[in-house]
Design a protein around this motif. Structure first.
Motif, PDB file in Angstrom:
ATOM      1  N   LEU A  56       0.567  -1.151   0.172  1.00 43.81           N
ATOM      2  CA  LEU A  56       0.566   0.432  -0.204  1.00 43.81           C
ATOM      3  C   LEU A  56       0.734   1.307   0.173  1.00 43.81           C
ATOM      4  N   THR A  57       1.800   1.313   0.833  1.00 42.16           N
ATOM      5  CA  THR A  57       2.475   1.948   0.611  1.00 42.16           C
ATOM      6  C   THR A  57       3.279   2.293  -0.539  1.00 42.16           C
ATOM      7  N   VAL A  58       4.475   1.498  -1.482  1.00 37.26           N
ATOM      8  CA  VAL A  58       4.858   1.673  -2.656  1.00 37.26           C
ATOM      9  C   VAL A  58       4.000   2.201  -3.747  1.00 37.26           C
ATOM     10  N   CYS A  59       2.980   1.560  -3.834  1.00 37.63           N
ATOM     11  CA  CYS A  59       1.393   2.007  -5.119  1.00 37.63           C
ATOM     12  C   CYS A  59       1.182   3.191  -4.962  1.00 37.63           C
ATOM     13  N   GLY A  60       1.767   3.641  -3.761  1.00 36.41           N
ATOM     14  CA  GLY A  60       1.447   5.422  -3.790  1.00 36.41           C
ATOM     15  C   GLY A  60      -0.224   5.749  -4.092  1.00 36.41           C
ATOM     16  N   ILE A  61      -1.202   5.117  -4.021  1.00 33.86           N
ATOM     17  CA  ILE A  61      -2.429   5.496  -4.401  1.00 33.86           C
ATOM     18  C   ILE A  61      -3.031   5.901  -2.608  1.00 33.86           C
ATOM     19  N   GLN A  62      -3.411   7.169  -2.462  1.00 37.10           N
ATOM     20  CA  GLN A  62      -4.021   7.381  -1.186  1.00 37.10           C
ATOM     21  C   GLN A  62      -5.448   7.497  -0.792  1.00 37.10           C
TER      22      GLN A  62
END
Length: 247
Positions: A56-62
């Motif tokens: 979740l952190t690496v994907c960059g989707i917030q």
């Protein structure tokens, strides 16, 4: 005699059409930029060993951003930089959910060298280095020394003759659906190979060519032999059943 140029006046209907079109396009843009398409949930599937929070952190989707604002392709490439991730797909589930499906790398062989267990997948990616075996590790290659690596490295199978031999044997076993029959390939001090099966049988050979020249026999042996015995396969000769001390 000069010709008169007659200019056509814009009809009211045409003007109304353009006004309507602009309003319509503006309405569509406003709709797709509205809070209706704000990301409320991002979840990960397929991750058993990989840390979902890292994905979740690496994907960059917030959460809170518009579902059309991020690049799914860029997010997928970012996720694949995680060592144990082989592939990833990012799926928009309209109007406000994002699903991330992760395909994890699977250990293909575990090289035991100088007290370390180096887990490598079939592409040569080093998945982990530990001082103990994991229950889900691949087939062990034991009896080696002087081999070192770090997680995330790209291991060169050809850098070591015994590892290269193990790679070719395991690839054959994988292609023939025989990989799950074996548990360990031991390399002795005199460069003799012992392939241990999960039925407590052992296949002994001295070279890769000895193994490949007896592939048909080895396939039958692995699939059908239930006796706890050892067999030696030699290039150009019939397999020999006998008791052999492993040194």
């Amino acid at each position: 005699m000069s010709k008169r140029i007659v200019r056509k006046k814009n009809s009211p209907n045409r003007m109304l059409f353009f006004v309507f079109l602009l309003v319509f396009i503006g309405g569509i843009v406003f709709f797709f930029r509205s809070s209706f398409f704000t990301v409320e949930s991002v979840y990960v599937e397929g991750a058993s060993k990989v840390d979902k929070n890292e994905v979740l952190t690496v994907c960059g989707i917030q959460q809170g951003e518009n579902i059309f604002d991020f690049s799914a392709k860029k997010a997928q490439e970012s996720i694949k930089t995680i060592t144990n991730v082989k592939n990833a797909s990012v799926v928009r589930i309209y109007p406000n959910t994002v699903k991330i499906v992760v395909t994890e790398r699977v250990p293909f062989m575990v090289i035991c060298s100088d007290g370390n267990y180096i887990a490598i997948d079939d592409t040569g990616k080093v998945l982990s280095v530990a001082n103990a075996l994991n229950d889900s590790s691949g087939v062990i290659v034991s009896g080696l020394s002087g081999i070192s690596a770090s997680p995330g490295d790209q291991f060169d199978f050809m850098s070591n003759v015994s590892v290269q031999t193990a790679d070719e044997i395991f690839t054959y076993l994988k292609n023939e659906s025989l990989y799950d029959y074996v548990s360990e390939l031991h390399v002795s001090s005199n460069s003799c190979y012992y392939l241990y099966t999960k039925k407590s049988n052992v296949i002994k050979f001295y070279s890769l060519s000895a193994f490949t020249s007896n592939e048909d026999f080895i396939k039958l042996f692995l699939e059908n032999e239930d006796r706890q015995i050892m067999v030696e396969v030699i290039e150009g000769c019939n397999p020999v059943y006998k008791t052999i001390d492993i040194k």
